[in-house]
Design a protein around this motif. Structure first.
Motif, PDB file in Angstrom:
ATOM      1  N   LEU A   1      -4.312 -14.942  32.247  1.00  0.00           N
ATOM      2  CA  LEU A   1      -5.488 -13.467  32.933  1.00  0.00           C
ATOM      3  C   LEU A   1      -4.141 -12.765  33.094  1.00  0.00           C
ATOM      4  O   LEU A   1      -3.730 -11.794  33.958  1.00  0.00           O
ATOM      5  CB  LEU A   1      -6.135 -13.498  33.809  1.00  0.00           C
ATOM      6  CG  LEU A   1      -7.127 -13.703  33.189  1.00  0.00           C
ATOM      7  CD1 LEU A   1      -8.819 -14.080  33.907  1.00  0.00           C
ATOM      8  CD2 LEU A   1      -8.286 -12.590  32.061  1.00  0.00           C
ATOM      9  N   ALA A   2      -3.170 -13.820  33.943  1.00  0.00           N
ATOM     10  CA  ALA A   2      -1.515 -13.342  34.818  1.00  0.00           C
ATOM     11  C   ALA A   2      -0.850 -11.739  33.979  1.00  0.00           C
ATOM     12  O   ALA A   2      -0.506 -11.491  34.378  1.00  0.00           O
ATOM     13  CB  ALA A   2      -0.934 -14.283  35.689  1.00  0.00           C
ATOM     14  N   TYR A   3      -1.250 -12.120  32.941  1.00  0.00           N
ATOM     15  CA  TYR A   3      -0.384 -11.219  31.945  1.00  0.00           C
ATOM     16  C   TYR A   3      -1.167  -9.996  31.442  1.00  0.00           C
ATOM     17  O   TYR A   3      -0.632  -9.581  30.280  1.00  0.00           O
ATOM     18  CB  TYR A   3       0.302 -11.983  31.352  1.00  0.00           C
ATOM     19  CG  TYR A   3       1.047 -13.166  31.356  1.00  0.00           C
ATOM     20  CD1 TYR A   3       2.281 -13.285  31.254  1.00  0.00           C
ATOM     21  CD2 TYR A   3       0.525 -14.670  32.078  1.00  0.00           C
ATOM     22  CE1 TYR A   3       3.236 -13.611  31.847  1.00  0.00           C
ATOM     23  CE2 TYR A   3       1.438 -15.812  32.225  1.00  0.00           C
ATOM     24  CZ  TYR A   3       2.633 -15.662  32.110  1.00  0.00           C
ATOM     25  OH  TYR A   3       3.729 -16.173  32.067  1.00  0.00           O
ATOM     26  N   ALA A   4      -2.393  -9.812  31.263  1.00  0.00           N
ATOM     27  CA  ALA A   4      -2.735  -8.645  30.905  1.00  0.00           C
ATOM     28  C   ALA A   4      -2.658  -7.535  31.274  1.00  0.00           C
ATOM     29  O   ALA A   4      -2.363  -6.663  30.216  1.00  0.00           O
ATOM     30  CB  ALA A   4      -4.044  -8.496  31.807  1.00  0.00           C
ATOM     31  N   ASP A   5      -1.689  -7.093  31.928  1.00  0.00           N
ATOM     32  CA  ASP A   5      -0.660  -5.989  32.222  1.00  0.00           C
ATOM     33  C   ASP A   5       0.603  -5.581  30.764  1.00  0.00           C
ATOM     34  O   ASP A   5       0.433  -5.082  30.419  1.00  0.00           O
ATOM     35  CB  ASP A   5      -0.289  -5.357  32.925  1.00  0.00           C
ATOM     36  CG  ASP A   5      -1.100  -5.236  34.792  1.00  0.00           C
ATOM     37  OD1 ASP A   5      -1.873  -4.777  34.485  1.00  0.00           O
ATOM     38  OD2 ASP A   5      -0.470  -5.528  35.597  1.00  0.00           O
ATOM     39  N   LEU A   6       0.847  -7.135  30.639  1.00  0.00           N
ATOM     40  CA  LEU A   6       1.917  -7.452  30.047  1.00  0.00           C
ATOM     41  C   LEU A   6       1.144  -6.910  28.063  1.00  0.00           C
ATOM     42  O   LEU A   6       1.791  -6.549  27.814  1.00  0.00           O
ATOM     43  CB  LEU A   6       2.422  -9.144  29.761  1.00  0.00           C
ATOM     44  CG  LEU A   6       3.335  -9.123  28.567  1.00  0.00           C
ATOM     45  CD1 LEU A   6       4.887  -7.922  28.431  1.00  0.00           C
ATOM     46  CD2 LEU A   6       3.831 -10.699  28.920  1.00  0.00           C
ATOM     47  N   PHE A   7      -0.311  -7.253  28.128  1.00  0.00           N
ATOM     48  CA  PHE A   7      -0.697  -8.028  26.798  1.00  0.00           C
ATOM     49  C   PHE A   7      -1.312  -5.760  26.906  1.00  0.00           C
ATOM     50  O   PHE A   7      -0.750  -5.341  25.688  1.00  0.00           O
ATOM     51  CB  PHE A   7      -2.240  -7.731  27.058  1.00  0.00           C
ATOM     52  CG  PHE A   7      -2.294 -10.126  26.531  1.00  0.00           C
ATOM     53  CD1 PHE A   7      -1.333 -10.062  25.635  1.00  0.00           C
ATOM     54  CD2 PHE A   7      -2.174 -10.540  27.375  1.00  0.00           C
ATOM     55  CE1 PHE A   7      -1.437 -11.323  25.400  1.00  0.00           C
ATOM     56  CE2 PHE A   7      -2.266 -11.925  27.194  1.00  0.00           C
ATOM     57  CZ  PHE A   7      -1.732 -12.594  26.029  1.00  0.00           C
ATOM     58  N   GLY A   8      -1.270  -4.598  27.727  1.00  0.00           N
ATOM     59  CA  GLY A   8      -1.745  -4.035  27.348  1.00  0.00           C
ATOM     60  C   GLY A   8       0.094  -2.403  26.974  1.00  0.00           C
ATOM     61  O   GLY A   8      -0.448  -2.040  26.234  1.00  0.00           O
ATOM     62  N   VAL A   9       1.263  -2.924  27.756  1.00  0.00           N
ATOM     63  CA  VAL A   9       2.455  -2.745  27.134  1.00  0.00           C
ATOM     64  C   VAL A   9       2.703  -3.205  26.195  1.00  0.00           C
ATOM     65  O   VAL A   9       3.482  -2.431  25.561  1.00  0.00           O
ATOM     66  CB  VAL A   9       3.862  -3.679  28.575  1.00  0.00           C
ATOM     67  CG1 VAL A   9       4.763  -2.979  28.035  1.00  0.00           C
ATOM     68  CG2 VAL A   9       3.433  -3.072  29.844  1.00  0.00           C
ATOM     69  N   GLN A  10       2.806  -4.545  25.718  1.00  0.00           N
ATOM     70  CA  GLN A  10       2.929  -5.305  24.407  1.00  0.00           C
ATOM     71  C   GLN A  10       1.998  -4.262  23.457  1.00  0.00           C
ATOM     72  O   GLN A  10       2.514  -3.960  22.346  1.00  0.00           O
ATOM     73  CB  GLN A  10       2.769  -6.523  24.162  1.00  0.00           C
ATOM     74  CG  GLN A  10       3.727  -7.339  25.011  1.00  0.00           C
ATOM     75  CD  GLN A  10       3.738  -8.612  24.603  1.00  0.00           C
ATOM     76  OE1 GLN A  10       2.499  -9.452  24.333  1.00  0.00           O
ATOM     77  NE2 GLN A  10       4.889  -9.690  24.788  1.00  0.00           N
ATOM     78  N   ALA A  11       0.916  -4.212  23.649  1.00  0.00           N
ATOM     79  CA  ALA A  11       0.023  -3.381  22.873  1.00  0.00           C
ATOM     80  C   ALA A  11       0.421  -2.243  22.102  1.00  0.00           C
ATOM     81  O   ALA A  11       0.776  -1.726  21.465  1.00  0.00           O
ATOM     82  CB  ALA A  11      -1.056  -3.302  23.225  1.00  0.00           C
ATOM     83  N   GLN A  12       1.253  -1.329  22.705  1.00  0.00           N
ATOM     84  CA  GLN A  12       2.246   0.180  23.078  1.00  0.00           C
ATOM     85  C   GLN A  12       2.836  -0.390  21.949  1.00  0.00           C
ATOM     86  O   GLN A  12       3.291   0.401  21.422  1.00  0.00           O
ATOM     87  CB  GLN A  12       2.143   0.343  24.085  1.00  0.00           C
ATOM     88  CG  GLN A  12       0.652   1.278  25.324  1.00  0.00           C
ATOM     89  CD  GLN A  12       1.159   1.987  26.373  1.00  0.00           C
ATOM     90  OE1 GLN A  12       2.507   1.637  26.863  1.00  0.00           O
ATOM     91  NE2 GLN A  12       0.436   1.993  27.645  1.00  0.00           N
ATOM     92  N   GLN A  13       3.665  -1.317  22.861  1.00  0.00           N
ATOM     93  CA  GLN A  13       5.182  -1.527  22.005  1.00  0.00           C
ATOM     94  C   GLN A  13       4.796  -2.079  20.026  1.00  0.00           C
ATOM     95  O   GLN A  13       5.618  -0.944  19.119  1.00  0.00           O
ATOM     96  CB  GLN A  13       5.919  -2.657  22.395  1.00  0.00           C
ATOM     97  CG  GLN A  13       6.149  -2.349  23.665  1.00  0.00           C
ATOM     98  CD  GLN A  13       6.831  -3.568  24.431  1.00  0.00           C
ATOM     99  OE1 GLN A  13       6.176  -4.541  24.222  1.00  0.00           O
ATOM    100  NE2 GLN A  13       8.018  -3.060  25.462  1.00  0.00           N
ATOM    101  N   TYR A  14       4.437  -2.365  19.716  1.00  0.00           N
ATOM    102  CA  TYR A  14       3.667  -3.006  18.588  1.00  0.00           C
ATOM    103  C   TYR A  14       2.939  -2.331  17.614  1.00  0.00           C
ATOM    104  O   TYR A  14       3.394  -2.421  16.651  1.00  0.00           O
ATOM    105  CB  TYR A  14       3.329  -4.790  18.643  1.00  0.00           C
ATOM    106  CG  TYR A  14       4.086  -5.996  19.168  1.00  0.00           C
ATOM    107  CD1 TYR A  14       4.807  -6.326  17.801  1.00  0.00           C
ATOM    108  CD2 TYR A  14       4.821  -6.425  20.191  1.00  0.00           C
ATOM    109  CE1 TYR A  14       6.412  -7.037  18.270  1.00  0.00           C
ATOM    110  CE2 TYR A  14       5.736  -6.987  20.412  1.00  0.00           C
ATOM    111  CZ  TYR A  14       6.575  -7.437  19.952  1.00  0.00           C
ATOM    112  OH  TYR A  14       7.382  -8.459  19.988  1.00  0.00           O
TER     113      TYR A  14
END
Length: 482
Positions: free
Chosen positions: A230-243
């Motif tokens: 869950l600590a990586y929630a923001d990262l998942f959001g960023v990667q969603a946009q990138q990929y």
């Protein structure tokens, strides 16, 4: 008398199960193929009167079908079968170790050839493979590994989609390159993984006359992840946009592995759903998850033989009734599955019939659609493959119906879905090229492929020290549970 048209291939005297819009089944049927396309579908008499062919295949007492499509599997898994002996945690940990530090280029090449060979033999002409597995551990530290996978597909003659994307957080991750017995480690960041994925897309997509394709994947973000994830929630959001941007920028499909209750709604919020997206497993979906698929046109891949289908149920009948396209995947080919899509059709029917206590759930024709036209729609190729129609690619298989377990000679759709298996496939044609005829594969030396796969496996086991995972568990015999 009108002159006959010259073509490359004529298949005659078969039971042609077209899966076309009319779902025609043509007894004493025939197909005409010119180059890589089907140019006519009809009766044997009709097509023999119109065409003369360089090659004719007699399909007497055989079913003629569109090549089967496996919409979800994993590259690399072919050399990890049975490891752990039923211990899922040990197997997943082995995946992570092998895919990051225990595999070399020869491993990925040997595994891809073995997997493609099995698919040819089982009549699976198209497959989707995530480039790694376990809990989303991908071999994306540099492009060389994916390139060797694509080399193998190009040589064997199948049609494939390789899904590339980052490993699950955290990063950097340690990956190892092998030069003989010499191992060199390096830490690989998310930025480097992205660069690798884009390079694979740029150089490999569309290879082998379009048979080798690339799509984009991303680890699934679950609402019930551990605190660490869950600590990586923001990262998942960023990667969603990138990929998703990567997929859209190159016009590629997008897929994810491991959706379950609530995660599709989160994926919709991240902008990952749409007609170009197909999501796998999708167990225990909420009404909101199903509504998100309906609203966005997202497709679902059901893997009835997978471990996730033991832990929860993909609501396939409910999705179909809501208008969602559902395809079947093998989730192959390890730890305990195969690329035999006949097996997965049968498993899907009985899985859901048992759930509803209703033998009418998932008719035989529907499950055949789920590995043919619906699967083609799922991966964005319904205009090219998935049915036997004029103008489509000549991806065709022949299934021998004159066998004890497939007799008597009636109701061919039922026999194909309920009684046939991959070993009944006699001939496999991809892009108009015969890659197996009368049970003999023509594109590769089968024995050499298997020997190379064994060598690559032994080398991997030596490097990782995981040979103990091949030992039979203590409770293999005389117990109800491992």
């Amino acid at each position: 008398m009108q002159d006959k048209t010259n073509i490359d291939l004529l298949i005659v005297r078969g039971t042609v199960i077209t899966v076309d819009p009319e779902r025609r089944v043509i007894e004493d049927g025939a197909l005409a193929v010119l180059a890589d396309r089907i140019v006519a579908v009809g009766t044997t008499a009709e097509l023999q009167a119109r065409y003369t062919a360089k090659k004719t295949i007699d399909a007497f007492r055989q079913a003629v079908l569109p090549g089967l499509i496996d919409s979800h599997a994993h590259a690399g898994h072919g050399l990890l079968k049975t490891m752990g002996g039923g211990d899922g945690e040990a197997w997943s940990a082995a995946c992570e170790q092998i895919y990051t530090v225990g595999s070399d280029e020869d491993f990925w090449y040997a595994e891809a050839r073995l997997a493609a060979l099995e698919r040819v033999r089982c009549g699976t002409t198209t497959g989707v493979c995530l480039f790694g597995g376990g809990d989303s551990i991908m071999r994306v530290d540099e492009p060389a590994y994916a390139i060797r996978h694509c080399d193998a597909i190009a040589e064997t003659g199948t049609r494939s989609f390789l899904a590339v994307g980052p490993s699950r957080p955290p990063a950097p991750r340690v990956y190892a390159r092998w030069d003989g017995d010499r191992r060199t480690d390096r830490e690989v960041s998310f930025e480097q993984m992205f660069e690798t994925c884009e390079e694979v897309i740029r150089t490999q997509h569309g290879r082998a006359d379009g048979r080798v394709n690339i799509c984009v994947t991303l680890p699934v973000y679950h609402p019930d992840q551990t605190p660490e994830q869950l600590a990586y929630a923001d990262l998942f959001g960023v990667q969603a946009q990138q990929y998703m941007g990567l997929a859209q920028g190159y016009g590629l499909a997008f897929t994810q592995d491991g959706h379950r209750a609530g995660s599709l709604q989160l994926a919709e919020e991240m902008g990952l759903l749409g007609e170009g997206s197909f999501m796998s497993h999708a167990i225990d979906l909420t009404p909101g998850d199903i509504a998100a698929c309906v609203a966005t046109g997202t497709r679902i891949v059901h893997n009835p033989s997978a471990i996730m289908s033991i832990r929860g149920r993909c609501p396939v009948p409910e999705l179909l009734d809501a208008g969602v396209t559902v395809a079947l995947g093998s989730d192959g080919i390890a730890p305990d599955r195969s690329y035999d899509m006949f097996r997965h059709m049968f498993q899907a029917m009985h899985y859901h019939r048992r759930h509803f206590r209703d033998a009418g759930v998932l008719p035989h024709g529907k499950v055949l659609e789920m590995v043919s036209i619906d699967a083609a729609r799922t991966i964005g190729l319904a205009h090219e493959i998935g049915s036997l129609e004029v103008g489509k690619k000549a991806d065709i298989i022949l299934v021998d119906l004159f066998k004890p377990h497939l007799m008597p000679l009636n109701m061919p759709v039922y026999r194909v879905t309920a009684f046939a298996n991959g070993a009944d496939v006699t001939t496999t044609i991809v892009d108009g090229k015969v890659v197996m005829e009368s049970g003999r594969v023509t594109t590769v030396d089968e024995a050499e492929v298997m020997e190379a796969a064994q060598r690559a496996t032994d080398r991997m086991l030596e490097r990782t020290g995981l040979r103990h995972l091949l030992d039979a568990p203590e409770k293999l015999w005389r117990a109800s549970h491992y």
